[in-house]
Design a protein around this motif. Structure first.
Motif, PDB file in Angstrom:
ATOM      1  N   SER A 117       5.075  -8.406  -2.698  1.00  0.00           N
ATOM      2  CA  SER A 117       5.203  -7.048  -2.187  1.00  0.00           C
ATOM      3  C   SER A 117       5.566  -7.234  -0.648  1.00  0.00           C
ATOM      4  N   THR A 118       6.423  -6.509  -0.030  1.00  0.00           N
ATOM      5  CA  THR A 118       6.778  -6.617   1.481  1.00  0.00           C
ATOM      6  C   THR A 118       6.059  -5.497   2.210  1.00  0.00           C
ATOM      7  N   THR A 119       5.374  -4.710   1.317  1.00  0.00           N
ATOM      8  CA  THR A 119       4.941  -3.431   2.021  1.00  0.00           C
ATOM      9  C   THR A 119       3.395  -3.578   2.428  1.00  0.00           C
ATOM     10  N   VAL A 120       3.179  -3.322   3.801  1.00  0.00           N
ATOM     11  CA  VAL A 120       1.826  -3.483   4.170  1.00  0.00           C
ATOM     12  C   VAL A 120       1.098  -2.204   4.571  1.00  0.00           C
ATOM     13  N   ALA A 121      -0.084  -1.823   4.128  1.00  0.00           N
ATOM     14  CA  ALA A 121      -0.428  -0.642   4.431  1.00  0.00           C
ATOM     15  C   ALA A 121      -1.486  -0.802   5.998  1.00  0.00           C
ATOM     16  N   LEU A 122      -1.466  -0.088   6.798  1.00  0.00           N
ATOM     17  CA  LEU A 122      -2.080  -0.242   8.022  1.00  0.00           C
ATOM     18  C   LEU A 122      -2.125   0.745   8.809  1.00  0.00           C
ATOM     19  N   HIS A 123      -2.882   1.118   9.894  1.00  0.00           N
ATOM     20  CA  HIS A 123      -2.912   2.512  10.687  1.00  0.00           C
ATOM     21  C   HIS A 123      -1.797   2.197  11.786  1.00  0.00           C
ATOM     22  N   PRO A 124      -1.276   3.572  12.084  1.00  0.00           N
ATOM     23  CA  PRO A 124      -0.297   3.492  12.920  1.00  0.00           C
ATOM     24  C   PRO A 124      -0.622   3.170  14.375  1.00  0.00           C
ATOM     25  N   PRO A 154      -8.854   4.202   7.786  1.00  0.00           N
ATOM     26  CA  PRO A 154      -8.385   5.024   6.647  1.00  0.00           C
ATOM     27  C   PRO A 154      -9.500   5.026   5.506  1.00  0.00           C
ATOM     28  N   SER A 155      -9.851   5.968   4.976  1.00  0.00           N
ATOM     29  CA  SER A 155     -10.838   6.221   4.093  1.00  0.00           C
ATOM     30  C   SER A 155     -10.321   5.548   2.661  1.00  0.00           C
ATOM     31  N   ALA A 156     -11.171   5.572   1.692  1.00  0.00           N
ATOM     32  CA  ALA A 156     -11.110   4.965   0.547  1.00  0.00           C
ATOM     33  C   ALA A 156     -10.132   5.742  -0.155  1.00  0.00           C
ATOM     34  N   GLU A 157     -10.407   7.113  -0.078  1.00  0.00           N
ATOM     35  CA  GLU A 157      -9.461   8.071  -1.014  1.00  0.00           C
ATOM     36  C   GLU A 157      -8.068   7.932  -0.246  1.00  0.00           C
ATOM     37  N   GLU A 158      -7.726   7.852   1.010  1.00  0.00           N
ATOM     38  CA  GLU A 158      -6.619   7.904   1.518  1.00  0.00           C
ATOM     39  C   GLU A 158      -5.726   6.658   1.082  1.00  0.00           C
ATOM     40  N   VAL A 159      -6.538   5.433   0.852  1.00  0.00           N
ATOM     41  CA  VAL A 159      -6.049   4.101   0.584  1.00  0.00           C
ATOM     42  C   VAL A 159      -5.602   4.255  -1.008  1.00  0.00           C
ATOM     43  N   TRP A 160      -6.563   4.851  -1.876  1.00  0.00           N
ATOM     44  CA  TRP A 160      -6.355   5.272  -3.237  1.00  0.00           C
ATOM     45  C   TRP A 160      -5.082   6.092  -3.641  1.00  0.00           C
ATOM     46  N   THR A 161      -5.024   6.947  -2.827  1.00  0.00           N
ATOM     47  CA  THR A 161      -3.891   7.921  -2.914  1.00  0.00           C
ATOM     48  C   THR A 161      -2.563   7.832  -2.365  1.00  0.00           C
ATOM     49  N   LEU A 162      -2.584   6.794  -1.620  1.00  0.00           N
ATOM     50  CA  LEU A 162      -1.288   6.283  -0.920  1.00  0.00           C
ATOM     51  C   LEU A 162      -0.102   6.371  -2.013  1.00  0.00           C
ATOM     52  N   PRO A 163       0.941   7.346  -1.753  1.00  0.00           N
ATOM     53  CA  PRO A 163       1.845   7.362  -2.817  1.00  0.00           C
ATOM     54  C   PRO A 163       2.849   6.312  -3.169  1.00  0.00           C
ATOM     55  N   GLU A 164       2.809   5.231  -2.629  1.00  0.00           N
ATOM     56  CA  GLU A 164       3.684   3.839  -3.184  1.00  0.00           C
ATOM     57  C   GLU A 164       2.731   2.626  -3.202  1.00  0.00           C
ATOM     58  N   PRO A 165       3.330   1.781  -3.788  1.00  0.00           N
ATOM     59  CA  PRO A 165       2.548   0.566  -3.738  1.00  0.00           C
ATOM     60  C   PRO A 165       2.637  -0.335  -2.558  1.00  0.00           C
ATOM     61  N   PHE A 166       1.321  -1.030  -2.308  1.00  0.00           N
ATOM     62  CA  PHE A 166       1.672  -2.183  -1.035  1.00  0.00           C
ATOM     63  C   PHE A 166       1.065  -3.351  -1.695  1.00  0.00           C
ATOM     64  N   GLY A 167       1.353  -4.486  -1.094  1.00  0.00           N
ATOM     65  CA  GLY A 167       0.734  -5.818  -1.417  1.00  0.00           C
ATOM     66  C   GLY A 167      -0.409  -6.051  -0.438  1.00  0.00           C
ATOM     67  N   ALA A 168      -0.518  -5.564   0.627  1.00  0.00           N
ATOM     68  CA  ALA A 168      -1.676  -5.789   1.573  1.00  0.00           C
ATOM     69  C   ALA A 168      -2.161  -4.616   2.450  1.00  0.00           C
ATOM     70  N   LEU A 169      -3.569  -4.818   2.373  1.00  0.00           N
ATOM     71  CA  LEU A 169      -4.113  -3.638   3.503  1.00  0.00           C
ATOM     72  C   LEU A 169      -4.651  -4.504   4.774  1.00  0.00           C
ATOM     73  N   LEU A 170      -4.141  -3.820   5.907  1.00  0.00           N
ATOM     74  CA  LEU A 170      -4.738  -4.506   7.023  1.00  0.00           C
ATOM     75  C   LEU A 170      -5.749  -3.330   7.724  1.00  0.00           C
ATOM     76  N   LEU A 171      -6.940  -3.991   8.105  1.00  0.00           N
ATOM     77  CA  LEU A 171      -7.941  -3.071   8.585  1.00  0.00           C
ATOM     78  C   LEU A 171      -8.271  -3.652  10.016  1.00  0.00           C
ATOM     79  N   GLU A 172      -8.184  -2.971  11.129  1.00  0.00           N
ATOM     80  CA  GLU A 172      -8.606  -3.465  12.364  1.00  0.00           C
ATOM     81  C   GLU A 172      -9.749  -2.833  12.770  1.00  0.00           C
ATOM     82  N   LEU A 173     -10.695  -3.865  12.772  1.00  0.00           N
ATOM     83  CA  LEU A 173     -12.272  -3.741  13.050  1.00  0.00           C
ATOM     84  C   LEU A 173     -12.525  -4.324  14.670  1.00  0.00           C
ATOM     85  N   PRO A 174     -12.909  -3.693  15.446  1.00  0.00           N
ATOM     86  CA  PRO A 174     -12.654  -2.167  15.542  1.00  0.00           C
ATOM     87  C   PRO A 174     -11.265  -1.549  15.912  1.00  0.00           C
TER      88      PRO A 174
END
Length: 397
Positions: A117-124, A154-174
Motif C-alpha cells: 500500500s502506498t497510502t500513509v495515514a499521518l497528521h497534517p 489521532p484517536s483510535a476511533e479516527e484511525v478505525w473509521t478512516l474511510p479508506e485503507p492505508f498501509g502505515a500509520l505514522l505517529l509523531e511523539l510528541p
C-alpha cells in the motif's frame, strides 16, 4: 543608459538587500543568545567552531576511545552508535542516517513495499507534511491521508473509521507543531491497536521521543515496542551535531541500509556526528526527566507572571507541558516580540524567549520554550523577573 537599472535589476537588488538584512539579523540573534549569561537552554549552533571542536574533544574522550581510526562508510564508531541505540530502544537493530527526513522517507518506502500500500495515514501537522517539501509524494510516491486535523494525535476511533485503507500509520511523539503534545499511554495503546485492526504497520516519528518517558511513565523499549519502526534524532534533545537513527527489526534495517545508499546517505565519514551523539546519550539522556519536571515549574511561573502583568490574552500550551518544551502565545506583533527578546539578551544577558512567529488569527504570535540544563538554575522568581523585563520592552498599547 549608464546608471539606469531595469525593473528586473531593481527587484534583484532589493531581494539581495532583503536577504542581507535577514542574514545580519540572524547573526545578531545568535551573537546575543551565545553571549547571554542566563538562559533556559543553550542556543542551537551556539559558540564558535574552535569552541565546539574543543568541547567535542573533551567530552568525546569521556565516552569513546579517541585513538582508534575514523569510521569508513558506517563502520567503527558509527556501528557502535547503532548498537547502543538499538539497545536503548529495545529493537533488534538500528541504522544511522545523516538526517531524519531521509530516515523516515526510507522507512515509509520500505513499509509501502512490504504492505503493498502506498497510502500513509499521518497528521497534517506532522514533520513529513509540514517540513519536508512534500518529499513523501515527490520522492517516494506515497499518498498521505489525515485521520484528523485536530491539534493532537489521532484517536483510535479516527484511525478505525478512516474511510479508506492505508498501509502505515505514522505517529509523531510528541506532535511538535501542535505544542509538543502527547496522548495518554492508554490512548496511544488504543490508537496503535486500531491500526493493527486495520492491518496497518505503525511507525513512530520519535525525533523527540527521548523525553517522552516521564509523561507515559514507561521505558523507551516499552514505548517503541508498540510500533514496527521508530526514528530518533541525535541533535534535537541530546545536543548532538547532527544525525538520526532508524530502528526496528534486523531485516527492515538491512533493507533500509540499501535505500540509504541509494538516497545518498552512505557518507564517507561521520565520526563527529556519531561521537557527539554518544556524548548526548551519555550526558543528556539521563537528565531529560529533570528538564521535563522543571519545564512544568517554568510554565507555571510564566502563566502567573503574565496574569499578574495584566496581559490581555495569553496562552501557555499545554498548560502543563508534556515534555521539556512548550508554546507561549501572546497578542503582539511577532517582530516586536522577537526584538524585545533580542534586546533583553543584549542588554541584560538574559534569554527568556527567542524567535516569535505569526500563527493563528491575525494579531497573535507564538514561540517555543525549551528547558534544559541551564534552565534548572531558574527559580519561579527568576522567571517572573525575566518576564517583567521582557514585557517592559514591548511597545505600550
Amino acid at each position: 543608459m549608464i546608471g539606469h537599472m531595469t525593473a528586473d535589476e531593481e527587484t534583484e537588488g532589493t531581494d539581495e538587500a532583503r536577504e542581507e538584512s535577514a542574514g545580519e539579523r540572524r547573526e545578531r540573534w545568535f551573537a546575543a543568545w551565545s553571549a547571554a549569561r542566563l538562559r533556559l537552554a543553550d542556543a542551537p549552533a551556539s559558540g564558535t567552531l574552535a569552541g565546539r571542536l574543543a568541547r567535542l574533544l573533551e567530552e568525546g574522550a569521556e565516552v569513546h576511545d579517541l585513538d582508534v581510526r575514523p569510521d569508513l562508510y558506517g563502520d567503527g564508531i558509527v556501528a557502535e552508535l547503532e548498537e547502543r541505540t538499538a539497545d536503548l530502544l529495545g529493537t533488534e537493530a538500528a541504522a544511522f542516517f545523516p538526517t531524519g527526513t531521509m530516515a523516515q522517507q526510507v522507512a515509509l518506502r520500505c513499509w509501502a513495499d512490504r504492505t503493498g500500500s502506498t497510502t500513509v495515514a499521518l497528521h497534517p501537522l506532522s514533520h513529513p507534511e509540514r517540513h519536508e517539501r512534500h518529499a513523501l509524494t515527490q520522492l517516494t510516491g506515497l499518498r498521505p491521508v489525515h485521520p484528523t486535523t485536530e491539534p493532537r494525535m489521532p484517536s483510535a476511533e479516527e484511525v478505525w473509521t478512516l474511510p479508506e485503507p492505508f498501509g502505515a500509520l505514522l505517529l509523531e511523539l510528541p506532535l511538535r507543531d501542535a505544542g509538543f503534545v502527547l496522548p495518554t499511554w492508554d490512548e496511544l495503546v488504543e490508537t496503535v491497536g486500531a491500526a493493527r485492526e486495520r492491518e496497518a504497520v505503525v511507525h513512530l516519528d520519535g525525533a523527540r521521543l527521548w523525553e517522552c518517558t516521564p509523561h507515559f511513565g514507561r521505558t523507551l523499549p516499552e514505548i517503541v515496542g508498540l510500533a514496527d519502526s521508530v526514528y530518533v534524532s541525535y541533535y534535537k534533545s541530546l545536543g548532538g551535531l547532527s544525525g538520526a537513527a532508524l530502528a526496528g527489526s534486523s531485516s527492515l534495517m538491512e533493507e533500509a541500509r540499501a535505500w540509504r545508499h541509494r538516497y545518498g546517505g552512505q557518507v564517507f565519514q561521520q565520526w563527529p556526528a556519531a561521537l557527539s551523539a554518544l556524548v548526548g546519550l551519555e550526558r543528556e539522556l539521563p537528565r531529560l526527566p529533570e528538564y521535563v519536571a522543571h519545564a512544568k515549574v517554568v510554565a507555571a511561573a510564566l502563566r502567573r507572571g503574565l496574569a499578574d502583568a495584566g496581559v490581555p490574552w495569553f496562552r501557555i500550551h499545554p498548560e502543563e507541558p508534556h515534555t521539556h518544551q512548550f508554546q507561549v502565545w501572546l497578542p503582539y506583533d511577532p517582530e516586536e516580540l522577537t526584538e524585545a527578546a533580542v534586546r533583553q539578551a543584549e542588554e541584560d544577558g538574559t534569554v527568556l524567549f527567542r524567535v516569535w512567529e505569526a500563527q493563528g488569527p491575525p494579531g497573535l504570535a507564538v514561540t517555543e520554550v525549551t528547558v534544559a540544563a541551564p534552565g534548572l538554575l531558574w527559580s519561579p522568581e527568576d522567571v517572573h523577573e525575566a518576564l517583567s523585563a521582557f514585557l517592559a520592552r514591548l511597545p505600550r498599547g
